[in-house]
Design a protein around this motif. Structure first.
Motif, mmCIF file in Angstrom:
data_model
loop_
_atom_site.group_PDB
_atom_site.id
_atom_site.type_symbol
_atom_site.label_atom_id
_atom_site.label_comp_id
_atom_site.label_asym_id
_atom_site.label_seq_id
_atom_site.Cartn_x
_atom_site.Cartn_y
_atom_site.Cartn_z
ATOM 1 N N GLN A 75 -16.748 0.510 -4.382
ATOM 2 C CA GLN A 75 -16.440 0.811 -5.823
ATOM 3 C C GLN A 75 -17.402 0.426 -6.726
ATOM 4 O OE1 GLN A 75 -14.286 3.618 -4.548
ATOM 5 N NE2 GLN A 75 -13.981 3.248 -6.886
ATOM 6 N N TYR A 104 0.810 -1.328 0.039
ATOM 7 C CA TYR A 104 -0.025 -0.148 0.113
ATOM 8 C C TYR A 104 0.956 1.385 0.026
ATOM 9 C CZ TYR A 104 -4.307 -2.627 0.431
ATOM 10 O OH TYR A 104 -5.187 -3.563 -0.163
ATOM 11 N N GLU A 163 -7.890 -3.586 -7.342
ATOM 12 C CA GLU A 163 -9.198 -4.236 -6.504
ATOM 13 C C GLU A 163 -10.313 -3.626 -6.437
ATOM 14 O OE1 GLU A 163 -7.798 -4.898 -2.585
ATOM 15 O OE2 GLU A 163 -9.766 -5.712 -2.069
ATOM 16 N N PHE A 184 -3.365 6.516 -2.500
ATOM 17 C CA PHE A 184 -4.904 6.513 -2.206
ATOM 18 C C PHE A 184 -5.217 7.971 -1.457
ATOM 19 C CE2 PHE A 184 -5.553 1.799 -2.748
ATOM 20 C CZ PHE A 184 -6.443 1.933 -3.680
ATOM 21 N N GLY A 204 -9.547 4.350 0.494
ATOM 22 C CA GLY A 204 -9.347 4.020 -0.892
ATOM 23 C C GLY A 204 -9.542 5.430 -1.670
ATOM 24 N N ASN A 231 -13.738 0.425 6.320
ATOM 25 C CA ASN A 231 -14.365 -0.334 5.281
ATOM 26 C C ASN A 231 -13.463 -1.347 4.367
ATOM 27 O OD1 ASN A 231 -17.503 -0.727 4.372
ATOM 28 N ND2 ASN A 231 -16.272 -0.423 2.332
ATOM 29 N N GLU A 232 -13.614 -2.710 4.329
ATOM 30 C CA GLU A 232 -12.728 -3.475 3.811
ATOM 31 C C GLU A 232 -11.484 -3.241 3.841
ATOM 32 O OE1 GLU A 232 -13.416 -4.584 -0.311
ATOM 33 O OE2 GLU A 232 -15.532 -4.156 -0.133
ATOM 34 N N ASN A 233 -10.711 -2.968 4.985
ATOM 35 C CA ASN A 233 -9.427 -3.019 5.290
ATOM 36 C C ASN A 233 -9.066 -3.841 6.456
ATOM 37 O OD1 ASN A 233 -10.039 -0.940 7.137
ATOM 38 N ND2 ASN A 233 -9.644 0.370 5.658
ATOM 39 N N VAL A 253 -7.431 8.660 7.386
ATOM 40 C CA VAL A 253 -6.201 8.162 7.511
ATOM 41 C C VAL A 253 -5.848 7.093 6.876
ATOM 42 C CG1 VAL A 253 -5.070 6.835 9.467
ATOM 43 C CG2 VAL A 253 -6.579 8.654 10.207
ATOM 44 N N ASP A 254 -4.644 6.883 6.112
ATOM 45 C CA ASP A 254 -4.574 5.914 5.097
ATOM 46 C C ASP A 254 -2.965 6.006 5.013
ATOM 47 O OD1 ASP A 254 -4.224 4.318 2.701
ATOM 48 O OD2 ASP A 254 -6.386 4.837 2.571
ATOM 49 N N LEU A 255 -2.387 4.705 5.145
ATOM 50 C CA LEU A 255 -1.102 4.486 4.863
ATOM 51 C C LEU A 255 -0.644 4.705 3.435
ATOM 52 C CD1 LEU A 255 -0.468 1.571 4.126
ATOM 53 C CD2 LEU A 255 -0.371 1.152 6.478
ATOM 54 N N ALA A 303 -0.933 7.765 7.773
ATOM 55 C CA ALA A 303 -0.564 6.621 9.008
ATOM 56 C C ALA A 303 -1.117 5.336 8.933
ATOM 57 C CB ALA A 303 -1.026 7.625 10.144
ATOM 58 N N ASP A 304 -0.633 4.542 9.753
ATOM 59 C CA ASP A 304 -1.103 3.254 10.012
ATOM 60 C C ASP A 304 -2.446 3.626 10.940
ATOM 61 O OD1 ASP A 304 -1.393 0.047 10.380
ATOM 62 O OD2 ASP A 304 -1.088 1.125 12.275
ATOM 63 N N GLY A 305 -3.666 2.955 10.479
ATOM 64 C CA GLY A 305 -4.731 3.210 11.247
ATOM 65 C C GLY A 305 -4.662 3.034 12.953
ATOM 66 N N ASP A 335 -6.277 -6.589 5.132
ATOM 67 C CA ASP A 335 -5.288 -6.087 5.065
ATOM 68 C C ASP A 335 -4.146 -5.889 6.415
ATOM 69 O OD1 ASP A 335 -5.468 -5.513 2.083
ATOM 70 O OD2 ASP A 335 -6.840 -3.815 2.843
HETATM 71 C C1 LIG Z 1 -9.170 -2.714 0.112
HETATM 72 S S1 LIG Z 1 -8.960 -1.056 0.008
HETATM 73 C C2 LIG Z 1 -10.330 -0.304 0.568
HETATM 74 C C3 LIG Z 1 -10.835 0.980 0.254
HETATM 75 C C4 LIG Z 1 -11.982 1.576 0.568
HETATM 76 N N1 LIG Z 1 -12.428 1.558 2.003
HETATM 77 C C5 LIG Z 1 -13.329 0.781 -0.234
HETATM 78 O O1 LIG Z 1 -14.143 0.281 0.584
HETATM 79 O O2 LIG Z 1 -13.558 0.785 -1.269
HETATM 80 C C6 LIG Z 1 -7.896 -0.896 1.494
HETATM 81 C C7 LIG Z 1 -7.621 0.482 2.019
HETATM 82 O O3 LIG Z 1 -6.989 0.517 3.200
HETATM 83 C C8 LIG Z 1 -5.665 1.208 3.073
HETATM 84 N N2 LIG Z 1 -4.871 0.523 4.313
HETATM 85 C C9 LIG Z 1 -4.581 -0.694 4.142
HETATM 86 N N3 LIG Z 1 -3.817 -0.981 5.388
HETATM 87 C C10 LIG Z 1 -3.868 -0.073 6.237
HETATM 88 C C11 LIG Z 1 -3.368 0.379 7.335
HETATM 89 N N4 LIG Z 1 -2.686 -0.258 8.109
HETATM 90 N N5 LIG Z 1 -3.950 1.494 7.845
HETATM 91 C C12 LIG Z 1 -4.603 2.519 7.028
HETATM 92 N N6 LIG Z 1 -4.790 2.410 5.958
HETATM 93 C C13 LIG Z 1 -4.620 0.954 5.458
HETATM 94 C C14 LIG Z 1 -5.511 1.068 1.748
HETATM 95 O O4 LIG Z 1 -4.302 2.023 1.562
HETATM 96 C C15 LIG Z 1 -6.651 1.393 0.904
HETATM 97 O O5 LIG Z 1 -7.016 2.755 1.013
#
Ligand SMILES: C[S@@+](CC[C@H](N)C(=O)[O-])C[C@H]1O[C@@H](n2cnc3c(N)ncnc32)[C@H](O)[C@@H]1O
Length: 312
Positions: free
Chosen positions: A29, A14, A24, A100, A74, A138-140, A94-96, A119-121, A143
């Motif tokens: 989306q 990421y 993805e 994005f 995202g 949402n959806e992370n 907040v996003d790393l 930053a990391d969440g 990850d």
């Molecule tokens: C699969 S995408 C989901 C995007 C959006 N939430 C959606 O539902 O369409 C994952 C998102 O989480 C972010 N992400 C992944 N790991 C993260 C972390 N440890 N801290 C913050 N953001 C993170 C990615 O950069 C990306 O924006």
């Protein structure tokens, strides 16, 4: 055979510049465009962020929030539609991923009171010195770091290694690891995220693909995803994610002082469950392009669960 557990990480992916970062297609989306063919599967078609606002209004009785933090936003699609349908005084994205975050800046340009933090969440919430009103992730969770290659017999050894850490977390929250396959995976990062958010948020909404979806009526007609109840590897371009065990997260959330409501994502989006859609799912959408897309969305959504956490 001696397998040592390891940590599946996606942060390098990421943070990096792989072209596949934008490949993805999330549920958010796929419902984004006004002419999205996937919206035919919804009872009341709308962009995903508006569906989130509607779901929260139904559950909490309000569409008005003070400070909202979205983690891993995202393209910013969710928040843009959310802010059209709900009110927030301040928003922190907040996003790393710097790339994005750039997309989020474009999607939310001109909206007052929005900040962007790279930053990391979990680290963001650990450093936060106050409480926010709503967190959306949402959806992370899939990850976040997942311990993979765990062998059941390693759990009793203790120690500071990955198996020892998983055993300690399982003991702390009373998580049942009996009957785990050999090897198995554990969503350590998702648990750490909830621990970081506890005490810093009044309401938390998380959704993710799950390995233990609960699909009661009216969604019992949806197909059961694979995985057998344990986190499963989802191989994506240039990175792997893992499905999330929601019964574990629900238990952790309760222990951390939240009231927890678990729900199928089908409920949040208002997936249709009439005879026509049941028949499309039964026939796997064969024969017509729109039916195929509808079926694709239904099969995808069937795997997704959510948790709505509110402070007790
Ligand atoms: C699969 S995408 C989901 C995007 C959006 N939430 C959606 O539902 O369409 C994952 C998102 O989480 C972010 N992400 C992944 N790991 C993260 C972390 N440890 N801290 C913050 N953001 C993170 C990615 O950069 C990306 O924006």
């Amino acid at each position: 055979m001696n397998i040592e557990p390891s940590l599946n990480r996606t942060d390098g992916f990421y943070r990096g510049d792989a072209p596949s970062l934008f490949w993805e297609l999330t549920v958010c989306q796929s419902l984004g465009a006004a002419d999205s063919p996937y919206r035919h599967a919804l009872e009341r078609p709308a962009p995903y962020g508006a569906l989130v606002a509607r779901f929260l209004a139904d559950r909490l009785g309000t569409r008005s929030f003070g400070t909202v933090v979205e983690v891993g936003g995202g393209y910013g699609t969710l928040m843009a539609a959310f802010l059209d349908a709900a009110r927030a005084d301040r928003v922190v994205q907040v996003d790393l991923s710097p790339r994005f975050l750039d997309e989020q800046r474009k999607a939310l340009a001109g909206r007052p009171g929005v900040r962007f933090v790279e930053a990391d969440g979990a680290a963001f919430f650990r450093d936060l010195d106050r409480t926010v009103d709503l967190v959306i992730a949402n959806e992370n969770l899939g990850d976040l770091p997942t311990v993979v290659g765990l062998r059941p017999e390693q759990l009793s050894a203790g120690g500071a290694g990955l198996a020892g850490r998983v055993a300690a977390v399982a003991a702390r929250y009373g998580l049942d690891l009996a009957g785990a396959p050999d090897p198995f995976a554990f969503n350590l990062g998702a648990v750490a995220f909830l621990e970081a958010v506890a005490g810093k948020a009044r309401v938390v909404l998380v959704t993710e693909h799950s390995c233990d979806p609960v699909l009661g009526p009216p969604y019992a007609f949806l197909p059961r995803p694979p995985g057998g109840g344990w986190p499963r590897r989802v191989a994506l371009k240039d990175h792997d994610e893992y499905t999330v065990r929601f019964d574990h997260l629900e238990r952790v959330a309760r222990a951390l002082g939240f009231r927890a409501e678990r729900f199928p994502l089908a409920e949040l989006v208002g997936l249709r469950h009439d005879d026509a859609i049941r028949s499309v799912v039964r026939s796997r959408g064969l024969g017509a392009e729109r039916a195929e897309l509808t079926c694709e969305l239904c099969e995808h959504i069937a795997e997704y669960q959510g948790l709505l956490l509110t402070v007790r």
